[in-house]
Design a protein around this motif. Structure first.
Motif, PDB file in Angstrom:
ATOM      1  N   GLN A 242       0.825  -1.197   0.000  1.00  0.00           N
ATOM      2  CA  GLN A 242       0.000   0.000   0.000  1.00  0.00           C
ATOM      3  C   GLN A 242       0.865   1.255   0.000  1.00  0.00           C
ATOM      4  N   VAL A 243       1.966   1.202   0.729  1.00  0.00           N
ATOM      5  CA  VAL A 243       2.889   2.339   0.749  1.00  0.00           C
ATOM      6  C   VAL A 243       3.463   2.582  -0.648  1.00  0.00           C
ATOM      7  N   ILE A 244       3.874   1.496  -1.296  1.00  0.00           N
ATOM      8  CA  ILE A 244       4.435   1.633  -2.649  1.00  0.00           C
ATOM      9  C   ILE A 244       3.400   2.229  -3.595  1.00  0.00           C
ATOM     10  N   ARG A 245       2.151   1.737  -3.509  1.00  0.00           N
ATOM     11  CA  ARG A 245       1.103   2.273  -4.377  1.00  0.00           C
ATOM     12  C   ARG A 245       0.816   3.738  -4.053  1.00  0.00           C
ATOM     13  N   ALA A 246       0.859   4.083  -2.765  1.00  0.00           N
ATOM     14  CA  ALA A 246       0.605   5.475  -2.375  1.00  0.00           C
ATOM     15  C   ALA A 246       1.695   6.404  -2.910  1.00  0.00           C
ATOM     16  N   VAL A 247       2.943   5.951  -2.845  1.00  0.00           N
ATOM     17  CA  VAL A 247       4.039   6.754  -3.397  1.00  0.00           C
ATOM     18  C   VAL A 247       3.860   6.922  -4.908  1.00  0.00           C
ATOM     19  N   ALA A 248       3.504   5.824  -5.584  1.00  0.00           N
ATOM     20  CA  ALA A 248       3.299   5.891  -7.035  1.00  0.00           C
ATOM     21  C   ALA A 248       2.189   6.877  -7.373  1.00  0.00           C
ATOM     22  N   GLU A 249       1.094   6.821  -6.623  1.00  0.00           N
ATOM     23  CA  GLU A 249      -0.027   7.724  -6.890  1.00  0.00           C
ATOM     24  C   GLU A 249       0.347   9.162  -6.569  1.00  0.00           C
ATOM     25  N   GLY A 250       1.106   9.372  -5.499  1.00  0.00           N
ATOM     26  CA  GLY A 250       1.543  10.727  -5.163  1.00  0.00           C
ATOM     27  C   GLY A 250       2.415  11.329  -6.246  1.00  0.00           C
ATOM     28  N   ILE A 251       3.313  10.514  -6.791  1.00  0.00           N
ATOM     29  CA  ILE A 251       4.157  10.997  -7.894  1.00  0.00           C
ATOM     30  C   ILE A 251       3.289  11.323  -9.112  1.00  0.00           C
ATOM     31  N   ARG A 252       2.377  10.416  -9.423  1.00  0.00           N
ATOM     32  CA  ARG A 252       1.550  10.578 -10.608  1.00  0.00           C
ATOM     33  C   ARG A 252       0.708  11.860 -10.524  1.00  0.00           C
ATOM     34  N   ARG A 253       0.232  12.175  -9.325  1.00  0.00           N
ATOM     35  CA  ARG A 253      -0.602  13.370  -9.149  1.00  0.00           C
ATOM     36  C   ARG A 253       0.217  14.652  -9.130  1.00  0.00           C
TER      37      ARG A 253
END
Length: 353
Positions: A242-253
């Motif tokens: 979940q942390v990895i996905r959250a980082v990915a989404e934060g970068i994407r946004r």
């Protein structure tokens, strides 16, 4: 970064199509020659057809010889298919027009075009064949062509050409969809949905050529989660994911539509920032850092937060070679991790760290 038009054939496919078209062209010539020498088939313009065969053969040899050392392209294939149409129309005209036994040779062009050149070109070619077919019928039947019985008979005879074009286009569309879907799967990271390094490396190679040619700056940025190991040890790998996905989404946004982010591996990400100076890269890094630091991640024991360390290098101010640029972005990330984490560091700053 805009997605590559995956429906367009790549150079390897075009090379294969180019070889296939050459074989079809020679097959067309052979079939016409065989018909010409058959003793039971009346031919009114033997010399004219023989001359057309010679001209078409010279065209094939000349066109391919002149393009021997150039890469295949869709426009070249299109020109050759239209030359095949012209040659076939000439032969059909002089061997019976709409009653010619060679009228089915149009299918060679239609099948190839539908499978390789797309629906638009195929539709144009079907329209040309239909116009030729109606004109040839008009020279035989005159105004009787428009009588219901005559016209319906002609349409029944022409129907196989249209049906083959339609069905082959459907098959080609399904094949392209399957190929593109498989390609997306092979270039996508399962956990985050981001491109993987295979896709990123291909995009970077393409962009580097344009950047060097037009002297455009760009940046490479490395982003790494700061506390993934602690999260995995305390909450388990599912929360770590979940942390990895959250980082990915934060970068994407946080990035522009022109930027490209990929998962480098583990909890590390890499970004390509087109048309980006050192100052613009720092601003992008700060946006990403702030976005992720303010993101709440749901876990069994409550909401979590994480931070990221970021390192970047820019072309051409910090490196003039892509491999060096990636190494220097990685060195900047290392410096960011070892100087307190949750910060953005440029390669140019690492000398003082």
């Amino acid at each position: 970064m805009n997605k590559r038009d995956v429906a367009a054939p790549d150079p390897i496919e075009l090379t294969g199509f180019n070889r296939t078209l050459a074989e079809i062209e020679w097959l067309l010539l052979v079939l016409v020659l065989v018909y010409l020498v058959l003793p039971d088939e009346p031919v009114e313009q033997t010399l004219g057809i023989a001359a057309a065969i010679a001209v078409f053969a010279v065209f094939i040899l000349g066109f391919r010889y002149l393009n021997l050392f150039t890469l295949p392209a869709r426009w070249k294939l299109t020109i050759e298919t239209w030359a095949m149409l012209a040659f076939t129309a000439f032969v059909v005209w002089h061997t019976g027009k709409v009653d010619s036994p060679l009228i089915s040779l149009f299918l060679l062009v239609i099948v190839f075009s539908a499978l390789t050149l797309g629906k638009l070109i195929t539709l144009l070619e079907v329209g040309l064949i239909a116009s030729f077919y109606l004109f040839a019928a008009y020279t035989i039947d005159g105004t009787e062509l428009f009588a219901y019985s005559t016209f319906s008979r002609l349409m029944l005879l022409f129907a196989p050409v249209a049906l083959v074009a339609y069905v082959t286009s459907l098959i080609a569309s399904d094949m392209r969809f399957s190929r593109n879907f498989a390609q997306r799967l092979s270039e996508t990271d399962d956990l985050t949905g981001l491109p993987n390094m295979r896709a990123f490396s291909a995009a970077l190679a393409r962009y580097k050529q344009a950047a060097v040619l037009h002297e455009r700056p760009f940046g490479l940025m490395m982003v790494d989660a700061d506390n993934l190991k602690e999260v995995n040890d305390r909450y388990g790998h599912s929360v770590g994911n979940q942390v990895i996905r959250a980082v990915a989404e934060g970068i994407r946004r946080s990035i522009r539509s022109a930027d490209l982010v990929a998962r480098y591996g583990g909890d590390e990400f890499i970004l390509l920032l087109p048309d980006t100076t050192e100052q613009a890269a720092r601003e992008a890094g700060e946006r990403i850092r702030g976005m992720i630091a303010n993101t709440l991640i749901d876990a069994r024991e409550g909401a979590l937060t994480t931070t990221v360390s970021i390192g970047y290098a820019t072309y051409p101010s910090m490196a003039t070679d892509v491999d060096d640029l990636m190494l220097r972005a990685d060195e900047a990330l290392y410096a960011s991790k070892h100087s307190g984490r949750n910060r953005v560091v440029a390669y140019s700053e690492t000398f003082g760290l």
